[in-house]
Design an enzyme around this catalytic site. Structure first.
Site, PDB file in Angstrom:
ATOM      1  CD1 TRP A  30      64.903 -18.982  -8.571  1.00  0.00           C
ATOM      2  CD2 TRP A  30      65.218 -16.777  -8.649  1.00  0.00           C
ATOM      3  NE1 TRP A  30      65.522 -18.610  -7.390  1.00  0.00           N
ATOM      4  CE2 TRP A  30      65.718 -17.248  -7.415  1.00  0.00           C
ATOM      5  CE3 TRP A  30      65.309 -15.403  -8.921  1.00  0.00           C
ATOM      6  CZ2 TRP A  30      66.298 -16.415  -6.468  1.00  0.00           C
ATOM      7  CZ3 TRP A  30      65.881 -14.583  -7.967  1.00  0.00           C
ATOM      8  CH2 TRP A  30      66.362 -15.089  -6.754  1.00  0.00           C
ATOM      9  CG  MET A  31      70.293 -20.024 -11.355  1.00  0.00           C
ATOM     10  SD  MET A  31      71.660 -21.139 -11.862  1.00  0.00           S
ATOM     11  CE  MET A  31      72.249 -21.706 -10.265  1.00  0.00           C
ATOM     12  CG  ASN A  32      67.654 -20.115  -5.082  1.00  0.00           C
ATOM     13  OD1 ASN A  32      66.647 -20.388  -5.719  1.00  0.00           O
ATOM     14  ND2 ASN A  32      67.805 -20.465  -3.831  1.00  0.00           N
ATOM     15  CG  ASP A  33      70.437 -22.412  -2.628  1.00  0.00           C
ATOM     16  OD1 ASP A  33      70.530 -21.192  -2.782  1.00  0.00           O
ATOM     17  OD2 ASP A  33      69.898 -22.937  -1.649  1.00  0.00           O
ATOM     18  CD  GLN A  49      66.268 -24.803  -4.071  1.00  0.00           C
ATOM     19  OE1 GLN A  49      65.501 -24.144  -3.409  1.00  0.00           O
ATOM     20  NE2 GLN A  49      66.087 -26.098  -4.294  1.00  0.00           N
ATOM     21  NE  ARG A 154      66.738 -22.692   5.203  1.00  0.00           N
ATOM     22  CZ  ARG A 154      66.420 -21.940   6.258  1.00  0.00           C
ATOM     23  NH1 ARG A 154      65.524 -22.367   7.124  1.00  0.00           N
ATOM     24  NH2 ARG A 154      66.994 -20.772   6.450  1.00  0.00           N
ATOM     25  CG  ASP A 155      69.270 -25.957   2.934  1.00  0.00           C
ATOM     26  OD1 ASP A 155      68.185 -26.104   2.352  1.00  0.00           O
ATOM     27  OD2 ASP A 155      69.670 -24.848   3.347  1.00  0.00           O
ATOM     28  CD  GLU A 210      69.812 -20.253   4.339  1.00  0.00           C
ATOM     29  OE1 GLU A 210      68.605 -20.115   4.440  1.00  0.00           O
ATOM     30  OE2 GLU A 210      70.471 -19.713   3.430  1.00  0.00           O
TER      31      GLU A 210
HETATM   32  N1  DQQ Z   1      67.706 -21.574  -0.516  1.00  0.00           N
HETATM   33  C1  DQQ Z   1      66.861 -22.720  -0.477  1.00  0.00           C
HETATM   34  C2  DQQ Z   1      66.898 -23.206   0.919  1.00  0.00           C
HETATM   35  C3  DQQ Z   1      68.207 -22.718   1.379  1.00  0.00           C
HETATM   36  C4  DQQ Z   1      68.286 -21.380   0.768  1.00  0.00           C
HETATM   37  C5  DQQ Z   1      65.516 -22.354  -0.969  1.00  0.00           C
HETATM   38  C6  DQQ Z   1      69.661 -20.844   0.625  1.00  0.00           C
HETATM   39  O1  DQQ Z   1      66.773 -24.600   0.994  1.00  0.00           O
HETATM   40  O2  DQQ Z   1      68.277 -22.718   2.762  1.00  0.00           O
HETATM   41  O3  DQQ Z   1      65.555 -21.890  -2.288  1.00  0.00           O
HETATM   42  O4  DQQ Z   1      69.790 -19.912  -0.423  1.00  0.00           O
END
Ligand code: DQQ
Length: 483
Positions: A30-33, A49, A154-155, A210
């Site tokens: 998996w990947m996200n941000d 992420q 967050r972030d 975010e």
């Molecule tokens: N994804 C992260 C958070 C962020 C969100 C967690 C945005 O820190 O707010 O994986 O996609």
């Protein structure tokens, strides 16, 4: 997990016809941000992420790590070891969420959110970013300001002004709207809360912002935020004076200016490089079911690097970085084709699922016109990328993109208006299941498609309700970045 498990997974990924070949993505899972992009000692570093164990996010269960890679040219990437993992019993035991990376007088430093609760932590490296040590005093910020009722915390996004560090934390004020909370520090460890940088109108721009990204561009400042509810990326451009930001609404884009109108692009982050360029990356989401992602062993892709600039009318421009041209292989070109309702057809001899296309149209009187891609010879699968002259919008129609039932089929798109004498340049990157479109360098539309037939590779042109002139079309076969 055994060595044979990983070997089998790698073979499965290599054979997967949906897995992109020239977009960055993790070795598996998996990947996200995108997180903490940083130009460091001549190399572009990107973190992201990452759940290294399976192709799902996992929420706040301790699955979220920071993956890491670098590139010398923004094209070819090398994977590095996972940079950060949750520490059992630590403030990030339930996950290492999004953040940024800065150069603190020669010490690369990551500032990230640990969950849960949402707290801000730091980590440093003394071996050129291969290994990272979390600070003993983590969390460096353990709660939101006491007098605010917030929707999230967050972030972090951190930058330096003269001798002080400043940090924005993505947040929202309950009942009012999304915001970014501004902090100041001398040493990245002790932080003083100042005030909200600016506050959005919850009805228009969501109640939680975010992944803020804040940077100078031309003679203005740009604030990018992400609104989860709508997978939406408001972009504000304005003046930054006395540590307050006065955003101006941008022309030609949805509401406050959506960075990408496809709904498949999220959590964008940027970096400045040594050439003074501002380069943006986003997370390209999947458009298939969670179970299909899990079964395939991978999920999530990084967008191509987009160079940002400010137009003379203070609106944002986005272009793919020129370095990507090294991936161009065999070239095809057609000029001056007249496309009418009845002449719409496939371009002979051109086929592919990894292509770059630059098409320049003179609109004439067609109500809708554009390209058909990933077409099966009998038309049972096809995807339309088009401009609608009645609704003044740019769109991707996926109704017939795939015969597979468990993929998204709804149309994507949003406002984009050509002036009466303006031509349309569609700059399209097709990379198997990923489509990224740049329209006149003003609007981007990212989409996902999952054609099921191996012969869904045709390219064509179409017009409805009138005709359009195709001034030119250039198509290149694109090479893989991994071979
Ligand atoms: N994804 C992260 C958070 C962020 C969100 C967690 C945005 O820190 O707010 O994986 O996609």
């Amino acid at each position: 997990m055994s060595i044979s498990f990983w070997t089998e997974l790698r073979e499965k990924l290599a054979a997967d016809p949906q897995r992109p070949r020239y977009h960055f993505l993790p070795p598996a899972n998996w990947m996200n941000d995108p997180n903490g992009p940083l130009f460091w000692k001549g190399k572009y570093h990107i973190f992201y992420q990452h759940n290294p164990y399976a192709a799902f996010h996992g929420g706040r269960t301790g699955t979220m790590h920071w993956g890491h890679a670098f590139s010398e040219d923004l094209v070819y990437w090398k994977h590095l070891p996972v940079a950060l993992a949750p520490t059992p019993d630590g403030p990030d035991k339930n996950g290492i969420y999004t953040g940024c990376a800065v150069d603190n007088s020669g010490v690369p430093t990551i500032i990230y959110t640990g969950v849960s609760p949402e707290v801000q932590c730091i980590a440093t490296s003394n071996d050129d970013m291969i290994t990272w040590k979390k600070h003993d005093r983590n969390p460096v910020i353990d709660s939101p300001p006491k007098d605010l009722e917030v929707t999230g915390f967050r972030d972090p996004c951190v930058w330096k002004e003269k001798d002080d560090w400043y940090m924005l934390i993505g947040s929202g004020i309950k009942g009012i709207g999304g915001t970014c909370l501004l902090y100041r520090s001398k040493d990245l460890i002790a932080w003083e809360y100042l005030h909200p940088l600016c506050i959005g109108d919850g009805k228009n721009t969501g109640d939680m912002w975010e992944c803020p990204d804040f940077f100078p561009l031309g003679n203005k400042h740009v604030l990018l935020v992400s609104v989860l509810r709508r997978r939406w990326n408001p972009c504000f451009i304005g003046e930054y004076i006395d540590h307050k930001f006065q955003p101006r609404v941008q022309r030609n884009l949805d509401l406050s200016g959506n960075l990408d109108i496809g709904g498949c692009f999220y959590a964008a982050k940027s970096m400045a490089d040594s050439r003074g360029r501002r380069i943006l990356f986003g997370w390209i989401l999947e458009g298939r079911s969670a179970s299909a992602q899990w079964a395939s062993g991978w999920s999530g892709v990084l967008s191509l690097p987009r160079m940002l600039s400010l137009h003379e009318d203070s609106t944002l421009r986005m272009e793919p970085v020129t370095e990507l041209k090294v991936l161009r292989g065999k070239h095809y070109q057609y000029k001056n084709l007249h496309v009418t309702t009845t002449s719409s057809s496939l371009l002979k001899d051109i086929q592919g699922d990894c292509l770059e296309i630059i098409a320049q149209f003179d609109p004439e009187d067609a109500k809708e016109f554009g390209l058909k891609v990933r077409c099966a010879p009998d038309g049972t699968e096809q995807t339309l990328i088009f401009y609608n002259n009645a609704s003044k919008s740019l769109n991707v129609n996926r109704e017939r993109s795939s015969l597979t039932p468990e993929v998204n089929q709804y149309e994507q798109g949003g406002p984009f208006e050509l002036a009466s004498d303006e031509t349309l340049k569609l700059h399209i990157f097709m990379d198997r299941s990923v489509i990224e479109v740049f329209a006149n360098d003003q609007v981007c539309l990212t989409s996902r498609i999952y054609p099921s037939r191996t012969n869904s590779l045709g390219i064509g042109l179409f017009a409805r309700g009138g005709s359009v002139k195709l001034k030119s079309i250039d198509i290149w076969e694109m090479r893989s970045i991994w071979e």
